[in-house]
Scaffold this motif. Sequence first.
Motif, PDB file in Angstrom:
ATOM      1  N   GLY A 194      21.926  46.191  62.905  1.00 37.00           N
ATOM      2  CA  GLY A 194      21.314  48.312  62.597  1.00 37.00           C
ATOM      3  C   GLY A 194      22.429  48.220  61.808  1.00 37.00           C
ATOM      4  O   GLY A 194      23.710  48.364  60.976  1.00 37.00           O
ATOM      5  N   ALA A 200      22.054  48.548  68.844  1.00 39.01           N
ATOM      6  CA  ALA A 200      21.619  47.190  68.722  1.00 39.01           C
ATOM      7  C   ALA A 200      21.825  46.202  70.048  1.00 39.01           C
ATOM      8  O   ALA A 200      23.117  46.715  70.009  1.00 39.01           O
ATOM      9  CB  ALA A 200      21.719  46.330  67.590  1.00 39.01           C
ATOM     10  N   ASP A 216      16.223  47.134  68.500  1.00 35.51           N
ATOM     11  CA  ASP A 216      17.932  47.842  67.173  1.00 35.51           C
ATOM     12  C   ASP A 216      17.006  49.430  67.065  1.00 35.51           C
ATOM     13  O   ASP A 216      15.631  49.772  67.499  1.00 35.51           O
ATOM     14  CB  ASP A 216      17.715  47.514  65.943  1.00 35.51           C
ATOM     15  CG  ASP A 216      18.136  48.140  65.244  1.00 35.51           C
ATOM     16  OD1 ASP A 216      19.417  48.751  64.209  1.00 35.51           O
ATOM     17  OD2 ASP A 216      17.857  48.632  63.779  1.00 35.51           O
ATOM     18  N   THR A 218      17.721  51.596  64.335  1.00 32.05           N
ATOM     19  CA  THR A 218      18.108  52.173  63.110  1.00 32.05           C
ATOM     20  C   THR A 218      16.734  52.910  62.325  1.00 32.05           C
ATOM     21  O   THR A 218      17.348  53.883  61.760  1.00 32.05           O
ATOM     22  CB  THR A 218      18.106  51.100  62.161  1.00 32.05           C
ATOM     23  OG1 THR A 218      19.686  50.215  62.562  1.00 32.05           O
ATOM     24  CG2 THR A 218      18.686  51.434  60.017  1.00 32.05           C
TER      25      THR A 218
END
Length: 620
Positions: A194, A200, A216, A218
């Motif tokens: 990520g 993550a 994750d 992100t």
Amino acid sequence: MTDDFLKELASLPTLAHPTASPDGDRVALYYDETGRNELHVLDAETGDRTTWSDGEVPRNARWWVRWAADGERVFYHEDEDGNEQNDVHAIDPDGETEAVVETDGQSTLNDVGADGETLLVGSAADGQMNLYVHDLPSGETRKITDYDRAVGAGLLSPDCESVAYATNESDDFRNQDVYVANVDGSDPRNLHVGAEGAEAHPVDWGPEGDRLLVADTTEDLTRAGVYDLRSDEVTWYGDGRYQEQPVQFLPDGSRFLATRTRDASDVALVYDTDSGTVRRLDLPEGVASYPAHGSAALGDDRVLVVHTTPTTRPELLLYDLSTDEYETLVEADYGSIDPETFADAEFFTFASNGVADAPAEAVELEPSTELDIEALLYDSGERPSPLIVAPHGGPPVQDKREFGLFTQFLVSRGYSVLRVNYRGSAGRGREFREELYDDWGGAEQADVARAAEHVLDTRDWIDDDTVAVFGGSYGGYSAYWQMVQYPSLYDAGVAWIGVTDLEDMYENTMPHYRTELMEKYLGTPEENPRLYEERSPVTHAENLAAPLLLLHGVNDRRVPVSQARIFRDALDELGYEEGETGDYEYVELGEEGHGSSDIQQKIRAFEILDDFLGRRRGNS
């Protein structure tokens, strides 16, 4: 309600930590139908259940169990009177037990190797939580990672030659990365799953050992992905509209299980890894979960699911993915209690800018990000109804539309119960969680107070002269803080295993809680001394204006009992009186740590809570 009802409710049998055997024929689980937690093994075909243990496993079912690779034993976690300083033990069908991994500090069984010889253990034996490999034939335990930040989510590859795990070497304290290394810890490689600052972690190895199922944050909401170790590429799944948590690959490797969170409910999903198509298991609304540790799969098309709603207790289901039909392996037992007496949850949202209407007596707050805050209200039917505000622990967890024993107990006593997913809670994405960074005792506590004010403003059947706050762990911190920050709002409070002195908590909690909770959210006391002092409830103990019950387990190593003692001593120094007719009451629970699922200890907690609220609120 009678004391008999209290005891019967607390004694209803509860299942915990089901996991499928390696051959897919059996399920191991904790169950307490005898009045004590025991290890049971269930035949998935016949439904017959046998009991392997007879008092050997812990009374508190907090920690999970895992099958040995040959299916001949089950590993479990053993501690001393709930102190969570676990060692790993094993038990066989005859009830014979063996201490397998014994270390100082807390140890947790991360994974069991398919080779029948290797265990992957997380342990704080050397200070910080790191990974250790235990060789079953020789009994040797070797440390394989040595990071300053805690290491978690450890997984052994199918051939037991590699490990995957999560930790953070970045300067960004919010960050967490996925690593793969040789089984001896050599050649660790950050997969950079990520973005920097996102979290993550690995979830499962593919059956061939060439892929990793990963999670994750992100894109803010947690997403599921499959990382190809041959190409170093990730395929992401889902459309990003909901938070989705991957759980495990199915045995054929072409599909994986996941859960989706929306409006305080969880649905169970199955993803096809090639097409990316997803389907939802056909289950009633509520909370559906796959086993979080061990295996959910009994073959390619049959999976274990635990299902619950606000009015139905958890049941273990065997779901057939090929037919979308399921059978109940462990039904919920209600004894003589009519489930119709349980209160359903009303889900609602309200807007909060992090400032309550009630005067802030401890810390004056400026408006923060305006957010929609989720809440659940359980109506007792009493008119007018006293209200219990019950903030959850964590803080990065979430109250959901599932059965809550303490909630239903309070409802049975005539109290309506309000549960609040304040900013910082799980289920709403990384940005929502990070609203709590550097702000414990700030906007999130205003969210809790605003929830109470919203209910009082919009439900004329709530008795605004009988409002109490009750919480455990971080919810206990919230209870202390609500009582000193918004004393005009509450008529009583119960703080259970709660934090009162942030610097003492930092110094005395376990190492991985120090870094992954205290430092992650607040920095260190040296970096932020003013924040540590200002947001400690004990700093503002003189604001206490209503009866408070302080309740704490003497063996708690997450939130040490010193936290309750510090607040008690401060009250004494300020001239507050202890006792049933005094300003506060104080109870230490022996043979108990950070809460307990043990039936007798639940009964004790119910009786203490019932007695205090009944006397202090006049609602018996």
